[in-house]
Design a protein around this motif. Structure first.
Motif, PDB file in Angstrom:
ATOM      1  N   CYS A  50      -3.200   5.317   7.841  1.00 22.48           N
ATOM      2  CA  CYS A  50      -2.279   4.608   6.945  1.00 22.48           C
ATOM      3  C   CYS A  50      -1.018   5.440   6.776  1.00 22.48           C
ATOM      4  CB  CYS A  50      -2.933   4.331   5.596  1.00 22.48           C
ATOM      5  SG  CYS A  50      -3.227   5.795   4.602  1.00 22.48           S
ATOM      6  N   VAL A  58      -1.993   9.315   8.611  1.00 22.13           N
ATOM      7  CA  VAL A  58      -2.901   9.930   7.645  1.00 22.13           C
ATOM      8  C   VAL A  58      -4.236   9.198   7.722  1.00 22.13           C
ATOM      9  CG1 VAL A  58      -3.304  10.451   5.210  1.00 22.13           C
ATOM     10  CG2 VAL A  58      -0.997  10.560   6.130  1.00 22.13           C
ATOM     11  N   TYR A  60      -7.622   7.711   6.658  1.00 23.86           N
ATOM     12  CA  TYR A  60      -8.096   7.239   5.361  1.00 23.86           C
ATOM     13  C   TYR A  60      -9.444   6.549   5.515  1.00 23.86           C
ATOM     14  CZ  TYR A  60      -6.989   2.289   6.124  1.00 23.86           C
ATOM     15  OH  TYR A  60      -6.967   1.001   6.579  1.00 23.86           O
ATOM     16  N   LYS A  75      -7.809   4.255  -1.777  1.00 23.29           N
ATOM     17  CA  LYS A  75      -7.961   4.829  -0.446  1.00 23.29           C
ATOM     18  C   LYS A  75      -8.290   6.304  -0.580  1.00 23.29           C
ATOM     19  CE  LYS A  75      -4.629   1.983   2.023  1.00 23.29           C
ATOM     20  NZ  LYS A  75      -3.340   1.995   2.735  1.00 23.29           N
ATOM     21  N   THR A  77      -7.829   9.568   1.350  1.00 23.94           N
ATOM     22  CA  THR A  77      -7.066  10.066   2.487  1.00 23.94           C
ATOM     23  C   THR A  77      -7.402  11.528   2.751  1.00 23.94           C
ATOM     24  OG1 THR A  77      -5.224  10.687   1.068  1.00 23.94           O
ATOM     25  CG2 THR A  77      -5.136   8.500   2.076  1.00 23.94           C
TER      26      THR A  77
END
Length: 189
Positions: A50, A58, A60, A75, A77
């Motif tokens: 994302c 990144v 996630y 989310k 991450t």
């Protein structure tokens, strides 16, 4: 990753953090491509990565429910080491720490340390919610524009601990007034 970054952020660590971030990304990307051989790379990127700020890559995970609470994180991450803010160590002035004239300088130095740490910020947030945003000394709201300090109800020198039930979040002035009263009481004995 987070603990290592917190520890080494006072050094010249920008290149090292960026290299570690690149290495972690390349290992994850190779693992995903190997695991999903028949899936196009753009689908893998869309499914597992994302955008956070300017970074589109990144990793996630799905939403996560915290155990023992009703909160749900949107989310989860992966921690990005390249975005850790570097903070140089401030050298101490050549002053005597046992001299009463230098007391406030060393207290200010000690008070500055917890504001930098990630763990201390989380602890301040927890204490803030427990106290409902009110300073227990002056009964006024704890606001971000006033400096805050974590106060030990039972001091560590009197066998106090760092458990959450022994800590209070106070304004820096309230903490100073408590210290002043304690020093005055000790001097009168």
């Amino acid at each position: 990753l987070r603990g290592w970054a917190e520890h080494y952020r006072t050094c010249a660590s920008t290149k090292a953090f960026n290299n570690i971030g690149k290495h972690v990304f390349s290992v994850i990307w190779r693992m995903l491509i190997k695991r999903f051989r028949n899936v196009p790379k753009r689908i893998i990127a869309k499914r597992f990565f994302c955008r956070v700020g300017n970074n589109r890559w990144v990793l996630y995970g799905p939403p996560l429910k915290l155990p023992g609470s009703k909160k749900e994180i949107d989310k989860v991450t992966l921690f990005q080491m390249g975005y850790v803010k570097k903070r140089r160590h401030i050298l101490c002035k050549p002053l005597n720490c046992y001299d009463p004239d230098n007391y406030y300088y060393f207290q200010e130095r000690v008070a500055r340390i917890p504001l930098v740490s990630w763990h201390a910020k989380k602890l301040q947030e927890k204490l803030y919610t427990m106290q409902k945003g009110i300073c227990p000394v002056c009964d006024s709201p704890l606001q971000d524009n006033f400096p805050l300090e974590i106060h030990h109800v039972i001091p560590k020198r009197a066998n106090g601990n760092d458990q959450i039930n022994n800590l209070k979040l106070l304004h820096q002035q309230c903490q100073a007034s408590i210290r002043y009263c304690a020093l005055k009481l000790l001097n009168s004995i």
